[in-house]
Design an enzyme around this catalytic site. Structure first.
Site, PDB file in Angstrom:
ATOM      1  N   GLU A 283      31.282   1.331   2.384  1.00 30.53           N
ATOM      2  CA  GLU A 283      31.672  -0.027   2.795  1.00 30.53           C
ATOM      3  C   GLU A 283      32.623   0.135   3.955  1.00 30.53           C
ATOM      4  O   GLU A 283      33.644   0.819   3.829  1.00 30.53           O
ATOM      5  CB  GLU A 283      32.358  -0.748   1.644  1.00 30.53           C
ATOM      6  N   CYS A 317      39.203  -6.020   5.863  1.00 31.01           N
ATOM      7  CA  CYS A 317      37.912  -5.782   6.510  1.00 31.01           C
ATOM      8  C   CYS A 317      37.188  -7.100   6.720  1.00 31.01           C
ATOM      9  O   CYS A 317      36.403  -7.260   7.645  1.00 31.01           O
ATOM     10  CB  CYS A 317      37.067  -4.844   5.673  1.00 31.01           C
TER      11      CYS A 317
HETATM   12  P1  NAD Z   1      39.622   5.432   7.578  1.00 28.10           P
HETATM   13  O1  NAD Z   1      38.145   5.488   7.761  1.00 28.10           O
HETATM   14  O2  NAD Z   1      40.477   5.983   8.653  1.00 28.10           O
HETATM   15  O3  NAD Z   1      40.036   6.204   6.239  1.00 28.10           O
HETATM   16  C1  NAD Z   1      39.455   5.895   4.995  1.00 28.10           C
HETATM   17  C2  NAD Z   1      39.575   7.103   4.082  1.00 28.10           C
HETATM   18  O4  NAD Z   1      38.751   8.162   4.589  1.00 28.10           O
HETATM   19  C3  NAD Z   1      40.974   7.680   3.989  1.00 28.10           C
HETATM   20  O5  NAD Z   1      41.207   8.057   2.652  1.00 28.10           O
HETATM   21  C4  NAD Z   1      40.901   8.903   4.894  1.00 28.10           C
HETATM   22  O6  NAD Z   1      41.836   9.905   4.589  1.00 28.10           O
HETATM   23  C5  NAD Z   1      39.493   9.375   4.630  1.00 28.10           C
HETATM   24  N1  NAD Z   1      38.898  10.244   5.662  1.00 28.10           N
HETATM   25  C6  NAD Z   1      39.217  10.322   6.980  1.00 28.10           C
HETATM   26  N2  NAD Z   1      38.434  11.226   7.602  1.00 28.10           N
HETATM   27  C7  NAD Z   1      37.585  11.740   6.673  1.00 28.10           C
HETATM   28  C8  NAD Z   1      36.527  12.700   6.683  1.00 28.10           C
HETATM   29  N3  NAD Z   1      36.149  13.310   7.808  1.00 28.10           N
HETATM   30  N4  NAD Z   1      35.873  12.963   5.546  1.00 28.10           N
HETATM   31  C9  NAD Z   1      36.212  12.337   4.387  1.00 28.10           C
HETATM   32  N5  NAD Z   1      37.205  11.416   4.306  1.00 28.10           N
HETATM   33  C10 NAD Z   1      37.901  11.117   5.427  1.00 28.10           C
HETATM   34  O7  NAD Z   1      39.966   3.887   7.271  1.00 28.10           O
HETATM   35  P2  NAD Z   1      41.404   3.239   7.022  1.00 28.10           P
HETATM   36  O8  NAD Z   1      42.132   3.171   8.317  1.00 28.10           O
HETATM   37  O9  NAD Z   1      42.065   3.874   5.854  1.00 28.10           O
HETATM   38  O10 NAD Z   1      40.991   1.762   6.550  1.00 28.10           O
HETATM   39  C11 NAD Z   1      40.694   0.720   7.412  1.00 28.10           C
HETATM   40  C12 NAD Z   1      39.189   0.576   7.570  1.00 28.10           C
HETATM   41  O11 NAD Z   1      38.589   0.321   6.303  1.00 28.10           O
HETATM   42  C13 NAD Z   1      38.772  -0.600   8.440  1.00 28.10           C
HETATM   43  O12 NAD Z   1      37.712  -0.211   9.269  1.00 28.10           O
HETATM   44  C14 NAD Z   1      38.303  -1.637   7.416  1.00 28.10           C
HETATM   45  O13 NAD Z   1      37.405  -2.581   7.944  1.00 28.10           O
HETATM   46  C15 NAD Z   1      37.676  -0.769   6.386  1.00 28.10           C
HETATM   47  N6  NAD Z   1      37.588  -1.460   5.090  1.00 28.10           N
HETATM   48  C16 NAD Z   1      36.358  -1.875   4.639  1.00 28.10           C
HETATM   49  C17 NAD Z   1      36.250  -2.559   3.424  1.00 28.10           C
HETATM   50  C18 NAD Z   1      34.929  -3.061   2.892  1.00 28.10           C
HETATM   51  O14 NAD Z   1      34.866  -3.393   1.706  1.00 28.10           O
HETATM   52  N7  NAD Z   1      33.884  -3.143   3.697  1.00 28.10           N
HETATM   53  C19 NAD Z   1      37.402  -2.800   2.679  1.00 28.10           C
HETATM   54  C20 NAD Z   1      38.629  -2.353   3.165  1.00 28.10           C
HETATM   55  C21 NAD Z   1      38.694  -1.673   4.363  1.00 28.10           C
END
Ligand code: NAD
Length: 511
Positions: A283, A317
């Site tokens: 997501e 999001c």
């Molecule tokens: P992010 O993608 O930077 O990080 C999300 C998670 O992924 C963190 O735990 C991070 O440490 C981990 N991560 C980073 N690189 C990785 C890799 N290479 N392999 C595995 N894991 C890795 O996102 P964020 O800044 O924490 O959150 C904001 C984003 O989340 C926004 O884009 C928002 O739209 C999205 N979001 C989506 C929903 C939904 O339900 N669609 C809900 C909430 C947030």
């Protein structure tokens, strides 16, 4: 009287956990509960990691609120191996037992709400009403998935030729890696984990690096509710830890919420792995639009736009990023909107009456400040409020765009873009929005019935909101999630979510 925390925002239905903000005694009791629960917290992997502890600081004022020891490679591998060993026993536990554990977790969550509310405020910078809504959502997830598991995880007898007994069985796949973002550090973190667990999987949970403390409390709560310690392991750390877990040979599935870039990286990493194929449930973000036509009620539009774009400092999001106003009402709508935006109070979210708290960290603030400064330099800034100088605050900003197609990246903060459209261009505008490739939320404000039905059928988003704000999806009522660049589905908080976590076996017996 005490100031109301959300005078401008319509309180989210069913999200206040029985606390009426107008009820002084209930509110005072709640605030006392939160105050009593403040204190330092810590997060660490179960097996020792060679990394030194680091302080976790609050986005409100930079104060250290606890510490975290992040996983090194050894601790990450140990968490996966432990979960893999626990899988068979947990998978064999009757679904009724697993469901009851989730229901106990929901009860505990409500009983300990002070601890979680305090951390949602100090670690994630949430206002009280946002924090309450999140605890409510987390408890709803536990109860909803408990009931869904009772429906999904039972053996079905299927019709077939005479002399054959056909059965379909659902069970866990193995170890699920659960990777979550910081913006819903309790509800999304817990939602992923309990969905994996209740369907019989073991889980290794990797919270966002910004919010490990809430995650550690949530894991402790699930253990207390009855989840075996080895079947659920916490793996704090940054993206490298997430990547190591995805690559681990024990990984039987990944559930991820976060940015589209990271989802794509995980997708590539899973595709490149040797051995068993593991599904990805992702997501991600959105460039969410709302179209307003000239029949809409301006006061309602302003209310809905403020809540959708600026609540939670725009760090949802689902948040509204692009407001498309029909040309003839645009000047009046923009003037009213700016007037209302000026009333928003920005500051310490622990203060009642504050509407917009901080953004998550200094890096997020810098990026957003640079973005707004560029719009200002280009003469496109219609409005920017004033943010406190200390802490990581970004004031709500409104930016003019010439065309919807000018916005193709998700700007994750309190920044609203506005564009206008002329009569006759509605369909073309919808197509222009769709061409961006995201499909998360979409808003429409109109009093034309045909247009509502047309949007309900064709709008390019997983969640479509008509004549209301675009945020705060309720578990079980508004299953949440998008398509295209916004995610794979199935929708969280919906009837199909758990099915992606299970392994299906068909048994045919010649009788
Ligand atoms: P992010 O993608 O930077 O990080 C999300 C998670 O992924 C963190 O735990 C991070 O440490 C981990 N991560 C980073 N690189 C990785 C890799 N290479 N392999 C595995 N894991 C890795 O996102 P964020 O800044 O924490 O959150 C904001 C984003 O989340 C926004 O884009 C928002 O739209 C999205 N979001 C989506 C929903 C939904 O339900 N669609 C809900 C909430 C947030």
């Amino acid at each position: 009287r005490l100031p109301l925390p959300a005078e401008i925002y319509e309180p989210l239905r069913g999200n206040s956990m029985g606390v009426e903000f107008g009820d002084r005694a209930a509110l005072a009791a709640l605030l006392a509960e939160i105050e009593a629960a403040r204190g330092r917290s810590e997060a660490r992997p179960e097996s020792s990691a060679a990394k030194p502890s680091r302080p976790v600081v609050s986005p409100i004022d930079g104060a250290a609120i606890g510490e975290v020891i992040e996983c090194d490679d050894v601790a990450a591998r140990d968490a996966m191996a432990s979960a893999a060993r626990a899988f068979a026993g947990w998978n064999a536990t009757p679904v009724e037992t697993r469901a009851r554990i989730l229901e106990r977790a929901a009860d505990l969550l409500e009983a300990r709400r002070g601890v979680f509310l305090a951390l949602l405020q100090s670690e994630a910078g949430k206002t009280l009403d946002d924090a309450l809504a999140e605890v409510r959502e987390a408890a709803d997830m536990c109860r909803y998935y408990a009931n869904q598991a009772r429906l999904v995880c039972r053996e079905a007898r299927l019709p077939g030729p005479t002399g054959e007994d056909n059965r379909l069985r659902y069970e866990g796949r193995g170890v699920f890696v659960c990777i979550s973002p910081w913006n819903f550090p309790l509800a999304i973190f817990l939602g992923q984990v309990v969905a994996a667990l209740v369907t019989g999987n073991a889980a290794v949970a990797k919270p966002a690096e910004q919010t490990p403390l809430i995650a550690a409390r949530a894991v402790a709560l699930l253990h207390e509710a009855g989840v075996p310690r080895a079947a659920l392991r916490l793996a704090p750390g940054a993206g490298d830890v997430g990547a190591a877990l995805v690559d681990d040979p024990h990984t039987a599935g990944v559930v991820f919420t976060g940015s589209v870039e990271v989802a794509q990286q995980i997708n590539r990493a899973l595709a490149a792995r040797e051995g068993a194929l593991a599904p990805l449930i992702a997501e991600t973000g959105g460039v969410n639009a709302m179209i307003v036509d000239s029949t809409a009620l301006i006061e309602q539009v302003v209310d809905d736009v403020l809540a959708s774009a600026f609540r939670s400092a725009g760090q949802r999001c689902s948040a509204l990023r692009l407001l498309c106003l029909q040309h003839d009402i645009a000047p009046a709508a923009i003037e009213t909107l700016i007037g209302a935006a000026k009333e928003l109070r920005i500051g310490d979210p622990r203060m009642l009456g504050v509407h917009v708290g901080p953004v998550i960290d200094a890096a997020a603030k810098e990026k957003l400040d640079r973005y707004v400064a560029r719009a200002r330099a280009e003469g496109r800034l219609l409005y920017a409020g004033e943010a406190p100088s200390a802490g990581t605050f970004v004031a709500p900003a409104i930016i003019r765009l010439d065309r919807a197609a000018d916005l193709r990246e998700e700007v994750f903060g309190p920044v609203l873009h506005i564009t206008t459209w002329r009569a006759g261009a509605f369909e073309a505008l919808v197509e222009e929005i769709q061409a961006g490739g995201y499909g998360l939320t979409f808003g429409l404000e109109t009093r034309i019935g045909e247009r509502i039905e047309e949007a309900a059928r064709r709008a390019p988003a997983g969640n479509i909101y008509v004549n209301r704000n675009m945020i705060g999806a309720i578990v079980g009522s508004q299953p949440f999630g998008g398509f295209g660049l916004s995610g794979t589905g199935p929708k969280a908080g919906g009837p199909d979510y758990l099915r992606r976590f299970v392994r299906e076996t068909t048994v045919t017996i010649n009788t």
